[in-house]
Design a protein around this motif. Structure first.
Motif, PDB file in Angstrom:
ATOM      1  N   LYS A  92       7.699  14.113  -6.161  1.00 38.44           N
ATOM      2  CA  LYS A  92       7.122  13.144  -7.091  1.00 38.44           C
ATOM      3  C   LYS A  92       7.500  11.716  -6.693  1.00 38.44           C
ATOM      4  CE  LYS A  92       6.882  16.248 -11.034  1.00 38.44           C
ATOM      5  NZ  LYS A  92       7.341  16.521 -12.398  1.00 38.44           N
ATOM      6  N   GLN A  93       8.737  11.533  -6.239  1.00 45.16           N
ATOM      7  CA  GLN A  93       9.166  10.209  -5.800  1.00 45.16           C
ATOM      8  C   GLN A  93       8.407   9.781  -4.552  1.00 45.16           C
ATOM      9  OE1 GLN A  93      13.383  10.999  -5.499  1.00 45.16           O
ATOM     10  NE2 GLN A  93      13.793   9.847  -7.388  1.00 45.16           N
ATOM     11  N   GLU A  94       8.194  10.700  -3.621  1.00 46.43           N
ATOM     12  CA  GLU A  94       7.420  10.403  -2.416  1.00 46.43           C
ATOM     13  C   GLU A  94       6.011   9.976  -2.784  1.00 46.43           C
ATOM     14  OE1 GLU A  94       7.188  13.449   0.593  1.00 46.43           O
ATOM     15  OE2 GLU A  94       9.331  13.847   0.431  1.00 46.43           O
ATOM     16  N   ALA A  95       5.381  10.763  -3.665  1.00 48.54           N
ATOM     17  CA  ALA A  95       4.011  10.474  -4.082  1.00 48.54           C
ATOM     18  C   ALA A  95       3.927   9.116  -4.773  1.00 48.54           C
ATOM     19  CB  ALA A  95       3.493  11.573  -4.996  1.00 48.54           C
ATOM     20  N   ALA A  96       4.882   8.828  -5.644  1.00 57.51           N
ATOM     21  CA  ALA A  96       4.892   7.552  -6.358  1.00 57.51           C
ATOM     22  C   ALA A  96       5.099   6.391  -5.383  1.00 57.51           C
ATOM     23  CB  ALA A  96       5.987   7.556  -7.423  1.00 57.51           C
ATOM     24  N   LEU A  97       5.966   6.577  -4.414  1.00 62.20           N
ATOM     25  CA  LEU A  97       6.237   5.542  -3.415  1.00 62.20           C
ATOM     26  C   LEU A  97       4.992   5.268  -2.562  1.00 62.20           C
ATOM     27  CD1 LEU A  97       8.644   3.811  -2.471  1.00 62.20           C
ATOM     28  CD2 LEU A  97       9.158   5.584  -0.813  1.00 62.20           C
TER      29      LEU A  97
END
Length: 102
Positions: A92-97
Motif C-alpha cells: 500500500k505504501q509503494e502504491a501510494a508513493l
C-alpha cells in the motif's frame, strides 16, 4: 556488545564492500535524477541487497523539485516513517508513493 576485532584483511574487505554499496546507491540516485530510471524502476529493485537499504526519504529527495522539507511532507502524508528503508515498504505504501510521485 563488544566491537569485533577484525584482521587487517577482514577490515579491508569490509571497507571495500561498503564502498561498493555507496557507489551503487549513488549511481541509482544519479540515474533517477537524470531520468534514466523511473521511481517505479527503483522501487522494483527493492529486493536488491544494496538498493533495498536506501532510505525512502533519500530517494524522494533525489527527485527533481524535492528537498528535505517536501520529502518530509510527502512521507508524513503517506504515513511512511522517516527511518523507513526501501525494502521495508509495504504494498500500500509503494502504491501510494507511486501514485503521489510516479
Amino acid at each position: 556488545m563488544a566491537i569485533p576485532q577484525l584482521t587487517p584483511e577482514e577490515r579491508q574487505a569490509a571497507l571495500e564492500k561498503a564502498k561498493i554499496a555507496r557507489v551503487k546507491r549513488a549511481q541509482v540516485r544519479d540515474d533517477l535524477k537524470n531520468g534514466k530510471l523511473s521511481l517505479k524502476d527503483v522501487i522494483a529493485m527493492k529486493n536488491d541487497e544494496i538498493v533495498g537499504r536506501m532510505k525512502v526519504s533519500t530517494l524522494i529527495e533525489t527527485l527533481p523539485g524535492y528537498g528535505k522539507a517536501k520529502a518530509s511532507k510527502v512521507m508524513a502524508e503517506l504515513k511512511i516513517a522517516e527511518s523507513r528503508r526501501l525494502r521495508g515498504l509495504g504494498e500500500k505504501q509503494e502504491a501510494a508513493l507511486l501514485e503521489r510521485l510516479g
